[in-house]
Design an enzyme around this catalytic site. Structure first.
Site, PDB file in Angstrom:
ATOM      1  N   HIS A 172      31.492-107.510 -26.450  1.00  0.00           N
ATOM      2  CA  HIS A 172      30.835-107.378 -27.549  1.00  0.00           C
ATOM      3  C   HIS A 172      29.243-107.146 -27.202  1.00  0.00           C
ATOM      4  O   HIS A 172      28.477-107.615 -27.610  1.00  0.00           O
ATOM      5  CB  HIS A 172      30.975-108.626 -28.088  1.00  0.00           C
ATOM      6  CG  HIS A 172      32.104-109.601 -28.272  1.00  0.00           C
ATOM      7  ND1 HIS A 172      33.022-110.663 -27.518  1.00  0.00           N
ATOM      8  CD2 HIS A 172      32.438-109.236 -29.545  1.00  0.00           C
ATOM      9  CE1 HIS A 172      34.418-110.026 -28.499  1.00  0.00           C
ATOM     10  NE2 HIS A 172      34.247-110.181 -29.442  1.00  0.00           N
TER      11      HIS A 172
ATOM     12  N   HIS B 182      36.743-103.457 -33.805  1.00  0.00           N
ATOM     13  CA  HIS B 182      37.381-103.863 -31.742  1.00  0.00           C
ATOM     14  C   HIS B 182      38.924-102.350 -31.840  1.00  0.00           C
ATOM     15  O   HIS B 182      39.713-102.291 -31.202  1.00  0.00           O
ATOM     16  CB  HIS B 182      37.744-104.896 -31.510  1.00  0.00           C
ATOM     17  CG  HIS B 182      36.838-105.651 -31.073  1.00  0.00           C
ATOM     18  ND1 HIS B 182      36.162-105.619 -29.747  1.00  0.00           N
ATOM     19  CD2 HIS B 182      36.767-107.576 -31.127  1.00  0.00           C
ATOM     20  CE1 HIS B 182      35.340-107.078 -30.217  1.00  0.00           C
ATOM     21  NE2 HIS B 182      35.648-107.760 -30.612  1.00  0.00           N
TER      22      HIS B 182
END
Ligand SMILES: Nc1ncnc2c1ncn2[C@@H]1O[C@H](COP(=O)(O)OP(=O)(O)O)[C@@H](O)[C@H]1O
Ligand SMILES: Nc1ncnc2c1ncn2[C@@H]1O[C@H](COP(=O)(O)OP(=O)(O)O)[C@@H](O)[C@H]1O
Ligand SMILES: [Mg+2]
Ligand SMILES: [Mg+2]
Ligand SMILES: [Mg+2]
Ligand SMILES: [Mg+2]
Lengths: 211, 333, 333, 211
Positions: free
Chosen positions: B221, B59
């Site tokens: 995700h 991320h």
């Protein structure tokens, strides 16, 4: 019944089987999760393999505890905490055991499962590894007077049914949660891993590598 | 079918190598603690509550990109999309603790929750006091009645900013925890995805979206969102996203907010700016004042295309904390 | 074949709408001059040489993202990949001029050169004194012997930073021009692309790269580079890029440099950080000190995947100017 | 020979033809440039159309000058400066003209071309619009005593040959420059536009809309 060294060999075999299953587990987690379950289990069990090949553990409980803490230290993710807790707590319940047999099975699984439920707050029916482990637990209770080989083969079969059962469940925890109804029809990745673990145990014992 | 294409070295080492790259980019202002993914500011600030964050990698620049004065003190970074193991979190907590206690601030995911909870138990064994704030800003991930089941997404940044500013003011662990919880409660986000990210080790996209569809509420995700719909204009999409956010808190006329338009990965800066144009006119039409605007890659999901919009509702407590200076790789004020 | 997928409104209005979004993101610190693409800081700083930049849009946040104290004063933004017309450049120059003269700083492209030159003639008609610095940092675009034929790419940012800092110090147009030329002469860049960007109005990718190939030296508009090669590891690619840059200036042991790893569009932040890890170790091995590191989307080519690396060689003149504070949408120091 | 109003109608027709050619010009610039040439010409000539439909220009030179300055003000890019300069300078050379005929042609093109070369520093052989314009210029000089229809049709043909000629040139300016030898075999986008402009002029006059 197997002794401590054989139990250590058993877990080494299990670890290798799970590592070999990485692509299948990745696929399953790509469908209803974030795709990393296979990689996480691979990472954890590779660490377990390294540990088991280096150390010689003193008792059956220590084998499982050390497997659990190795997974917990190396894996991360939901499954690191879940499977790590499972083996650690399961091992602790076998404290002082030097023979692993059909009687040890429900002790291991029950304590492991309880710890998983305490840690993650999920229950049977939530479409997690708990569903496979719980079916395995129920079966292990009824086979505790059989041979380890026979017990494990039935427990493995039960875990597999647990995987099947997760297909018709709607996920309420973990990354599959937001899928809602769209998780229907797909098995839970952690449940698949659980079934592979018991299946590998059964195969190891059956192949007579040690009985 | 298209396959993911990235400039990496060993796919199993990307999390480790990106962290090394981040540490190099900080020119000594952060340092690795051990070699398993813990990282801490260097030197520690004057004694204060430590803000320890973390989560799965992939991320970037979240989480370790937000370490520095006025922001987080330490971070525990897991493998791609995998929460860090408890030992790594403990490493981060031990490095950051100055005897004033540690506040864990992270996104609300089963994996993170369990690993941070175990770490909190380990920290307790080491006589480190910890508190925990889980961030659940993603309105698409569960109904308001089950807010504690929502995921943490880019709004993490706002919550970290407030936590870091409160800690820097020398407030107690209890106070910092309370203020951080308040910031969390004032933050809402939602995202839209046009195409998927991929984990280098699998070499596969996490999902497939047809050329003419987008998905509202997609998770960081690749967790599925609330609906797949036909591609629409930027203005239409932004309106739908804001409608969801606005009604949830709710944000109402007269409110003052901070805005974050976050690139989930491979959207163009042009698209983010076009979205921003609409966000500002939408909020103006609702008589909601935008106090500050952040636009860019603040919390990504590998090469996922799309963006999320986050709003932080300000009040007399939060405004000065938000405006307080901070210095980190990915956010400077 | 894959088709480009973007969240936009009318494809023929993207340049205009992104600029409106950028202006909104600046919260009053920049304003549109007319409605054709000129934009200027607001208010003007205390009287100083005006730094006016610009070029085609589609490279966001370049150019208008770098307006503010210590950076550029005004920008002229053309349509996607098209230099702005002379009138727009004149608008920007007129808005920015405070009687101290205007320095045009932009990338060296036939279109930009001609349009800025015409604008300079128009400015002369209006008694605005102008000077011009064209940036030609892309080492892949022509041999060193023909340096004036090279393209300007992400290194523009370093040159703008120095120009803006020199102007803010109140130096004369002649001095600012000289220093800016020096900064340009100390800057080198080169990029690598994995996949193409697309212009919204055409809805087509500007080129196609096979799944297993990358292109060294790719230009910011998809102009072909120096060689197509098989995909390689990040470390190998970074080494090749740096080899080219280093030998060109040349950068030598003992030098101190600023580093920019620029996302051409859709590379992941993870990949940029992994590249940074190698850049730092490479430069360390050459005994070249990295003074500052910028990593991110500073000068993009729509959704092109890949990145460029730029180095600015510092000296006693440039170091304090680089370190001087600046405040803009896309760069803060 | 056509008068001022007809010249204005001629340029309106030219503008519409170039706008209609956007996809073709885009394709050509995608191959050896950055893909925006068609869009730029479309933007410029749409502005020209708007201007020509609104205003009524006083003389032939004003038509071309205004076309040029409208393009220069609206297009940007290399071609905004190039084609803008071409028409502005070409128009200025026709100062005071109220009839556009075969004699006007070389005057327009020569002055336009010179301005393009002054502005951009390129010469014939550099693979630009200059190559088409230059061929057109040479032809226009030999046809200046013919009818406008005949002259334009030969000039248009010459411009087209200029496009063909660019295929075997290596670009040394503009975005195609870095292609080097890879630009071989592909025509220059700006040259194509130039040929379209002359072809449209020829068609307009031939179709007898006004002769
Ligand atoms: N609360 C929970 N209790 C038990 N098992 C869980 C829980 N949450 C997740 N799991 C198990 O973990 C698996 C996912 O593991 P993994 O992919 O490593 O985690 P993550 O969601 O962090 O990516 C699920 O398939 C499920 O079996
Ligand atoms: N120096 C020059 N002289 C003459 N024509 C030029 C020159 N540079 C470019 N051109 C013309 O401009 C065309 C490209 O136009 P366009 O695509 O609008 O420009 P850009 O390169 O700015 O994208 C080329 O095909 C060529 O004919
Ligand atoms: Mg997972
Ligand atoms: Mg995960
Ligand atoms: Mg162009
Ligand atoms: Mg072009």
């Amino acid at each position: 019944m197997i002794n401590t060294a054989q139990t250590q060999a058993l877990m080494l075999y299990v670890a290798k089987q799970v590592v070999a299953s990485e692509p299948l587990l990745t696929e399953a987690d790509l469908v209803i999760g974030d795709g990393d379950h296979g990689i996480g289990m691979e990472r954890g069990f590779l660490a377990v393999i390294e540990m088991l090949e280096k150390e010689q553990l003193a008792s059956v409980d220590k084998v499982f505890i050390k497997v659990g803490s190795t997974m917990m230290a190396s894996m991360g993710g939901a499954s690191g905490a879940i499977f790590g807790s499972f083996f650690r707590a399961g091992g602790k319940a076998l404290k002082g055991t030097s023979d692993f047999d059909a009687k040890s099975l429900p002790v291991l699984i029950e304590a492991g499962l309880q710890s998983v439920m305490d840690r993650g707050g999920a229950s049977p029916g939530d479409k997690t590894m708990i569903d496979a482990a719980d079916m395995a637990l129920q079966m292990s209770k009824t086979t505790s007077n059989e041979s380890l080989e026979s017990a494990l083969s039935k427990v493995a079969e039960a875990a597999k049914q647990g995987v099947e059962a997760t297909k018709s469940m709607i996920a309420t925890t973990g990354k599959a949660k937001t899928l809602g109804e769209r998780s229907l029809g797909h098995p839970d990745p952690g449940a698949i891993t659980t079934a592979i673990i018991f299946k590998s145990m059964a195969d190891f014992v059956k192949q007579g590598v040690a009985v | 079918m298209r396959i993911p294409k990235k400039l990496i070295n060993d796919p199993s080492k990307v999390a480790k190598e990106q962290l090394e790259g981040l540490i190099a980019a900080n020119h000594g202002r952060i340092q690795a603690i051990g070699d398993k993914g813990a990282v801490c500011v260097n030197p520690l600030p004057s004694p204060q509550v430590a803000i320890v964050t973390g989560g799965g990698s992939g991320h970037e620049p979240m989480f370790a990109g937000y370490l520095g004065p006025g922001l987080a003190t330490a971070a525990a970074c897991g493998d791609i999309f995998a929460a860090p193991p408890p030992g790594v979190i403990l490493d981060a907590a031990q490095a950051a603790d100055q005897g004033k206690g540690v506040l864990f601030v992270y996104g609300n995911y089963a994996g993170d929750n369990m690993n941070f909870d175990i770490a909190a138990e380990l920290a307790d064994d080491e006589d480190i006091e910890t508190q925990t704030i889980r961030i659940w800003d993603d309105v698409a991930s569960a109904p308001l009645s089950k807010i504690k089941e929502r995921r943490g997404v880019a709004g993490d940044l706002f919550v970290l900013k407030i936590a870091g500013a409160a800690a820097a003011q020398g407030k107690s662990l209890g106070q910092v925890t309370e203020i951080t919880a308040h910031a969390r409660d004032c933050t809402r986000s939602v995202g839209v995805a046009l195409s998927a990210g991929s984990i280098p080790q699998t070499g596969k996209y996490n999902f497939e979206l047809p050329d003419d569809e987008l998905e509202y509420g997609m998770g960081l995700h690749g967790e599925p969102g609330v609906s797949r719909e036909k591609m629409a204009s930027a203005d239409t999409v932004v309106e739908q996203l804001l409608d969801r956010i606005i009604e949830d808190l709710p944000f109402v006329a007269g409110d003052k907010v901070c805005l974050l338009i976050n690139n989930l990965g491979s959207s163009t800066v042009m698209e983010l700016l076009i979205a921003n144009r609409k966000v500002h006119s939408y909020l103006e039409s609702k008589n909601i004042e935008v106090h500050d605007t952040l636009i860019g890659s603040y919390c990504t999901s590998q090469e996922m295309a799309g963006y999320s919009i986050s709003l932080l509702k300000l009040d007399d407590t939060l405004t000065p904390l938000y405006d307080a200076p901070c210095h980190s790789f990915a956010l400077r004020k």
